[in-house]
Design a protein around this motif. Structure first.
Motif, short mmCIF file in Angstrom:
data_model
loop_
_atom_site.label_atom_id
_atom_site.label_comp_id
_atom_site.label_asym_id
_atom_site.label_seq_id
_atom_site.Cartn_x
_atom_site.Cartn_y
_atom_site.Cartn_z
N SER A 182 -10.73 37.51 30.70
CA SER A 182 -10.98 38.61 29.71
C SER A 182 -11.69 39.45 30.22
N LEU A 183 -12.73 39.42 30.95
CA LEU A 183 -13.48 40.56 31.61
C LEU A 183 -12.59 41.50 32.59
N CYS A 184 -11.84 40.74 33.26
CA CYS A 184 -10.92 41.60 34.16
C CYS A 184 -9.90 42.51 33.46
N CYS A 185 -9.31 41.88 32.38
CA CYS A 185 -8.62 42.71 31.58
C CYS A 185 -9.30 43.74 30.77
N SER A 186 -10.58 43.37 30.08
CA SER A 186 -11.07 44.41 29.64
C SER A 186 -11.58 45.54 30.27
N ASN A 187 -12.32 45.18 31.46
CA ASN A 187 -12.64 46.23 32.41
C ASN A 187 -11.48 47.06 33.16
N PHE A 188 -10.35 46.60 33.20
CA PHE A 188 -9.06 47.30 33.75
C PHE A 188 -8.96 48.22 32.69
N VAL A 189 -8.90 47.78 31.48
CA VAL A 189 -8.42 48.71 30.29
C VAL A 189 -9.40 50.07 30.19
N TYR A 190 -10.74 49.38 30.18
CA TYR A 190 -11.84 50.38 30.12
C TYR A 190 -11.89 51.52 31.18
N PHE A 191 -11.84 51.17 32.42
CA PHE A 191 -11.82 52.06 33.44
C PHE A 191 -10.49 53.08 33.69
N TYR A 192 -9.44 52.43 33.22
CA TYR A 192 -8.14 53.08 33.22
C TYR A 192 -8.05 54.15 32.25
#
Length: 307
Positions: free
Chosen positions: A74-84
């Motif tokens: 979840s964190l991986c997806c979440s931070n990918f979305v956020y930083f992108y």
């Protein structure tokens, strides 16, 4: 449009995801302690290390790492979305000029809203998986029995309806201020330091990452407690309060907490949360900065964002 689909935004997104996964894995047991302190109100142990020792004694040595995989994914997806989203919007809006604190806050807020709407179902599932098999002191908690991420999705949709996957969305949207405040302070402190010196050291990045997160966490913690309770969704709430996540429910839970534990009840588990998030954020920013810098150097690209 090119800046939204740019290679640079992708590098930032991957570096942010890798940074967060590394940091979260290192400090994961602290998050387990924080979640127990927030959700299981009858627990006598008040301090982080006592709760962790209790969990290990009662549930085994690996119990503090229970639910690691769903949280990390979840964190991986979440931070990918956020930083992108953060870096794409910043590239579109700033367009080669210097960024300002106000712009950082707005961009951080919008990136957070996009992130919350896309990833809340993942967080609902991983809160449940992290607490599955835990020995609760609170009899009001209904136990769950999920075989994994897919089974948890299936059971929640079947038993509680698809909207249950967005439990806690309302406080989550309010909590978008957390990363927005964090990024605003982080970028602001970074700009201040860069005026005084050419390059930031690893320690500089670690410290400003920690300070930014500590400010953001302390300001938004009571809402995080409500968010954890709503995501867990296994408390027997008042029937008229079944619409989890509405403003009335958020206020109701905040009020209940103050009535039972005093104003400090809103900050139950803050010590574990601060320890975990401040160290995690600091390590995440450090890995993120090093990875983006290394990637841009290898690819022969200049770090195009002007901070």
């Amino acid at each position: 449009m090119a800046s939204v689909l740019s290679y640079e935004s992708l590098v930032h997104a991957v570096a942010g995801a890798v940074g967060s996964v590394t940091a979260m894995t290192v400090f994961f047991p602290l998050d387990t302690a924080r979640l127990r302190l927030q959700v299981d109100e009858k627990r006598k142990s008040k301090t982080t290390h006592m709760v962790l020792l209790e969990i290990i004694k009662e549930e085994g040595l690996l119990a503090p790492y229970r639910g690691w995989f769903p949280v990390i994914s979840s964190l991986c997806c979440s931070n990918f979305v956020y930083f992108y989203t953060f870096n794409s919007l910043k590239a579109l809006w700033v367009k080669g000029q210097r960024s300002t604190t106000g712009k950082d806050l707005v961009v951080g807020f919008v990136a957070g809203v996009v992130n919350v709407l896309l990833t809340t179902p993942l967080w609902v599932v991983n809160t449940r998986l992290k607490l599955q098999g835990a020995k609760f002191r609170n009899e009001d908690i209904v136990p769950t029995n999920y075989k994994g991420i897919i089974d948890a999705f299936h059971q929640i949709i079947r038993d509680e309806g698809i909207s249950a996957l967005w439990n806690g969305t309302f406080p989550s949207l309010l909590l978008v201020f957390n990363p927005a405040i964090q990024f605003m302070f982080y970028e602001g402190l970074k700009r201040q330091l860069l005026k005084k010196r050419m390059k930031l050291s690893s320690l500089d990045v670690f410290i400003i990452g920690a300070v930014a997160k500590a400010i953001a966490t302390t300001l938004t913690y009571p809402l995080q407690t409500v968010q954890s309770i709503l995501r867990f969704g296994r408390h027997r709430l008042n029937p008229e309060n079944r619409t989890l996540g509405s403003l009335r429910n958020v206020l109701y839970l905040l009020h209940q907490r103050v009535r039972r534990f005093g104003i400090m009840g809103l900050y139950k588990g803050l010590e574990a949360k601060l320890l975990q998030t401040v160290l995690t954020a600091a390590l995440m920013f450090l890995v993120y900065e090093k990875l983006t810098a290394a990637t841009f150097t290898v690819m022969g690209l200049k770090h195009a964002h002007k901070h």
